[in-house]
Design an enzyme around this catalytic site. Structure first.
Site, short mmCIF file in Angstrom:
data_model
loop_
_atom_site.label_atom_id
_atom_site.label_comp_id
_atom_site.label_asym_id
_atom_site.label_seq_id
_atom_site.Cartn_x
_atom_site.Cartn_y
_atom_site.Cartn_z
N TYR A 148 -7.63 -2.71 13.12
CA TYR A 148 -6.76 -4.05 12.16
C TYR A 148 -7.52 -5.19 12.30
CZ TYR A 148 -3.96 -5.85 9.60
OH TYR A 148 -3.11 -7.39 8.38
N ASP A 149 -7.35 -5.90 14.14
CA ASP A 149 -7.67 -6.23 14.19
C ASP A 149 -9.12 -7.92 14.84
OD1 ASP A 149 -5.23 -6.51 15.09
OD2 ASP A 149 -5.14 -6.90 17.19
N ASN A 177 3.54 -12.38 9.43
CA ASN A 177 3.95 -11.43 8.70
C ASN A 177 5.54 -12.18 7.85
OD1 ASN A 177 6.03 -9.88 9.15
ND2 ASN A 177 5.58 -9.06 10.69
N ARG A 189 6.69 -2.02 7.85
CA ARG A 189 6.98 -2.91 8.88
C ARG A 189 8.64 -3.23 9.08
NH1 ARG A 189 2.20 -6.22 5.86
NH2 ARG A 189 2.86 -4.61 4.98
N VAL A 191 10.75 -5.78 8.43
CA VAL A 191 12.22 -5.88 7.49
C VAL A 191 12.02 -5.36 6.87
CG1 VAL A 191 12.59 -7.81 5.88
CG2 VAL A 191 11.10 -8.32 7.55
N PHE A 194 14.04 -2.26 8.40
CA PHE A 194 15.54 -2.87 8.83
C PHE A 194 16.64 -2.66 8.11
CE2 PHE A 194 14.87 -4.81 13.29
CZ PHE A 194 14.40 -4.15 14.20
N GLN A 212 10.52 -8.91 21.70
CA GLN A 212 9.21 -9.86 21.26
C GLN A 212 9.50 -10.78 19.83
OE1 GLN A 212 10.22 -6.99 20.37
NE2 GLN A 212 8.95 -5.49 19.35
N ARG A 214 8.87 -12.48 16.08
CA ARG A 214 7.86 -13.13 15.13
C ARG A 214 8.04 -13.82 13.40
NH1 ARG A 214 6.04 -9.83 17.75
NH2 ARG A 214 5.02 -7.91 17.28
N GLN A 279 4.89 -12.35 20.90
CA GLN A 279 5.28 -13.51 20.69
C GLN A 279 4.28 -13.86 19.30
OE1 GLN A 279 5.50 -16.69 23.70
NE2 GLN A 279 3.56 -16.51 23.33
P1 NAD Z 1 -0.41 -3.23 1.21
O1 NAD Z 1 -0.85 -2.18 1.88
O2 NAD Z 1 0.57 -3.27 -0.15
O3 NAD Z 1 -1.81 -3.49 0.72
C1 NAD Z 1 -2.98 -3.14 0.07
C2 NAD Z 1 -3.54 -2.94 -0.67
O4 NAD Z 1 -4.61 -2.12 -0.28
C3 NAD Z 1 -2.67 -1.44 -1.27
O5 NAD Z 1 -3.11 -1.51 -3.46
C4 NAD Z 1 -3.72 -0.72 -0.45
O6 NAD Z 1 -3.95 1.09 -1.95
C5 NAD Z 1 -5.20 -1.24 -0.85
N1 NAD Z 1 -6.01 -0.92 -0.09
C6 NAD Z 1 -6.55 -0.49 0.98
N2 NAD Z 1 -7.68 -0.01 1.24
C7 NAD Z 1 -8.42 0.35 0.04
C8 NAD Z 1 -9.83 0.68 -0.17
N3 NAD Z 1 -10.61 1.28 0.45
N4 NAD Z 1 -10.17 -0.35 -1.13
C9 NAD Z 1 -9.14 -0.55 -2.15
N5 NAD Z 1 -8.01 -1.18 -2.54
C10 NAD Z 1 -7.29 -0.69 -0.47
O7 NAD Z 1 -0.12 -3.95 2.53
P2 NAD Z 1 0.18 -5.75 2.04
O8 NAD Z 1 0.86 -7.23 2.90
O9 NAD Z 1 0.15 -6.18 0.36
O10 NAD Z 1 -1.41 -7.25 2.12
C11 NAD Z 1 -2.39 -7.47 1.71
C12 NAD Z 1 -3.79 -7.53 2.20
O11 NAD Z 1 -3.32 -8.95 3.15
C13 NAD Z 1 -4.05 -6.54 3.38
O12 NAD Z 1 -5.42 -7.17 3.86
C14 NAD Z 1 -3.38 -7.39 5.03
O13 NAD Z 1 -4.14 -7.09 6.06
C15 NAD Z 1 -2.98 -9.37 4.94
N6 NAD Z 1 -1.89 -9.36 5.41
C16 NAD Z 1 -0.78 -8.88 5.35
C17 NAD Z 1 0.25 -9.26 5.53
C18 NAD Z 1 1.92 -9.03 5.41
O14 NAD Z 1 2.50 -10.03 6.47
N7 NAD Z 1 2.00 -8.68 4.25
C19 NAD Z 1 0.20 -9.92 7.00
C20 NAD Z 1 -1.31 -10.52 7.06
C21 NAD Z 1 -2.05 -10.05 6.65
N1 UDP Z 2 9.51 -2.69 15.29
C1 UDP Z 2 10.68 -2.31 15.61
N2 UDP Z 2 11.25 -1.40 14.62
C2 UDP Z 2 10.83 -1.50 13.44
C3 UDP Z 2 9.32 -1.86 13.02
C4 UDP Z 2 9.18 -2.96 13.83
O1 UDP Z 2 11.46 -3.36 16.14
O2 UDP Z 2 11.36 0.00 12.73
C5 UDP Z 2 8.77 -4.47 16.06
C6 UDP Z 2 7.72 -4.26 16.40
O3 UDP Z 2 7.34 -3.42 17.59
C7 UDP Z 2 6.97 -5.38 16.46
C8 UDP Z 2 7.70 -6.23 14.71
O4 UDP Z 2 9.04 -5.14 15.73
O5 UDP Z 2 7.04 -6.17 17.69
C9 UDP Z 2 7.22 -6.27 13.86
O6 UDP Z 2 6.04 -5.38 14.03
P1 UDP Z 2 5.58 -4.94 12.00
O7 UDP Z 2 5.40 -3.74 11.87
O8 UDP Z 2 6.72 -6.02 11.41
O9 UDP Z 2 4.68 -6.21 12.08
P2 UDP Z 2 3.40 -6.41 13.54
O10 UDP Z 2 3.47 -8.25 13.58
O11 UDP Z 2 3.52 -6.20 14.94
O12 UDP Z 2 2.05 -6.37 12.86
#
Ligand code: NAD
Ligand code: UDP
Length: 326
Positions: A148-149, A177, A189, A191, A194, A212, A214, A279
């Site tokens: 992912y990263d 987040n 995730r 939130v 929990f 940790q 967030r 962190q």
């Molecule tokens: P999500 O999983 O709810 O949404 C992702 C969407 O992408 C889903 O509808 C999934 O079906 C679609 N998708 C995945 N692979 C695909 C593919 N190959 N072709 C077409 N569609 C595809 O996640 P989200 O929280 O809504 O995140 C949306 C975007 O924001 C992502 O790119 C994610 O990496 C980025 N993001 C989200 C967060 C967060 O906290 N929500 C944080 C950092 C980055």
């Molecule tokens: N985490 C947890 N319990 C859970 C899910 C996540 O303690 O049921 C922790 C996880 O290890 C991380 C933080 O909560 O340290 C945030 O996790 P999340 O998956 O929401 O997002 P991240 O920021 O790690 O991508």
């Protein structure tokens, strides 16, 4: 007659994508939502189907893309939750790289401005705190989160190469987040996990002792930041951090959720997943300066807005539960 503006939202059936689609429709855009439903849900977009300005294409972002011109392309297509993106890590990396390239090629063909949903994961397990955009990060390139990263890092690289080579107007947001209504209750995730466990009276699983930290952003604040960035002057490319700088330990989050739901669930310890960052906190000086943006909704306010949503999703009458203390 005003010109019809058209937007493609890749990943539009997911949590953040749905919020983007709704905002675009409210602004009068014709919206094409493209999603393969890997983690997105039809229940999210069914209410939009009756809007004549909205259409849904069930497809992979790496394949054929819809015809016609677009003014805006929004790339949110990628599973975002660690348990989901680690199911098929090779696919996760390729979605990010090939999906981004496919959409950038479309931007070149149509002259569209393009938004990339990048992430705080760019910073890995950071040695700089809070994280500024100029910090280059500490990602373990061979660890389980790297799919992912590194995928997101490569996607940013592609955006800037297309910007320099082809003059594509890019807008790169580094998201921290984010939570809120329309998250999948099985998203995985912290939130949603929990809140759902607390509402069901099941144990909250605290990974690695919960020390940790967030920074949790409510979705309405995030979407406001997205649109300010997307509509900013063409010279503003990002990357720009969009997140709430309020910093909480994961244990504090568990305690707040238990208090706010009135739940008697236990908290149980589970091991910290490998490479889990210790962190996270955004420095949002740049977003303030360039976009006049800062989040307005505190963690408690945001949780109070979305706990009833999760209660509805898991079929629990939240007020009844509070009254009986179950
Ligand atoms: P999500 O999983 O709810 O949404 C992702 C969407 O992408 C889903 O509808 C999934 O079906 C679609 N998708 C995945 N692979 C695909 C593919 N190959 N072709 C077409 N569609 C595809 O996640 P989200 O929280 O809504 O995140 C949306 C975007 O924001 C992502 O790119 C994610 O990496 C980025 N993001 C989200 C967060 C967060 O906290 N929500 C944080 C950092 C980055
Ligand atoms: N985490 C947890 N319990 C859970 C899910 C996540 O303690 O049921 C922790 C996880 O290890 C991380 C933080 O909560 O340290 C945030 O996790 P999340 O998956 O929401 O997002 P991240 O920021 O790690 O991508």
């Amino acid at each position: 007659m005003t010109e019809k503006r058209r937007a493609l939202v890749a990943g539009g059936a997911g949590f953040l994508g749905l919020h983007v689609c709704r905002r675009l429709l409210a602004e009068g855009f014709q919206v094409v939502c493209l999603d393969n439903l890997q983690t997105g849900r039809m229940t999210n977009i069914v209410p939009l189907i009756t809007d004549l300005k909205f259409s849904f294409v069930h497809a992979d972002v790496r394949g054929d893309l819809p015809d016609g011109d677009f003014d805006e392309i929004w790339n949110l297509a990628c599973p975002a939750s660690p348990p989901h993106y680690q199911i098929d890590p090779v696919d996760t990396l390729l979605i990010n790289v090939l999906g981004m390239k496919n959409l950038l090629d479309l931007a070149v063909r149509t002259g569209a401005r393009i938004f990339q949903a990048s992430t705080s994961e760019i910073y890995g397990d950071p040695e700089v705190h809070p994280q500024t955009e100029s910090y280059r990060g500490a990602v373990n390139t061979i660890g389980p989160r790297a799919c992912y990263d590194e995928g997101k890092r490569a996607a940013e690289t592609l955006c800037f190469d297309y910007h320099r080579r082809h003059g594509v107007e890019i807008k790169v947001a580094r998201i921290f987040n984010t939570y809120g209504p329309h998250m999948d209750p099985r998203d995985g995730r912290v939130v949603s996990n929990f809140i759902v466990s607390a509402l069901k009276g099941e144990p909250l699983e605290l990974y690695g002792g919960g020390t940790q930290t967030r920074s949790f952003c409510y979705v309405d604040d995030l979407i406001d930041g997205f649109f300010r960035l997307m509509r900013s002057d063409a010279s503003i490319t990002g990357p720009v951090n969009i997140g709430n700088p309020g910093e909480f330990t994961v244990r504090e989050l568990a305690d707040i959720v238990l208090e706010m739901t009135g739940s008697r669930s236990d908290i149980i310890d589970k091991p910290l997943p490998k490479d889990d960052p210790l962190q996270r906190k955004p420095d949002i000086t740049l977003a303030g300066r360039l976009l006049g943006w800062s989040p307005k909704i505190s963690l408690r306010e945001g949780l109070s807005r979305c706990i009833p949503y999760f209660a509805g999703e898991v079929g629990i009458a939240f007020e009844d539960m509070r009254a009986t203390g179950t």
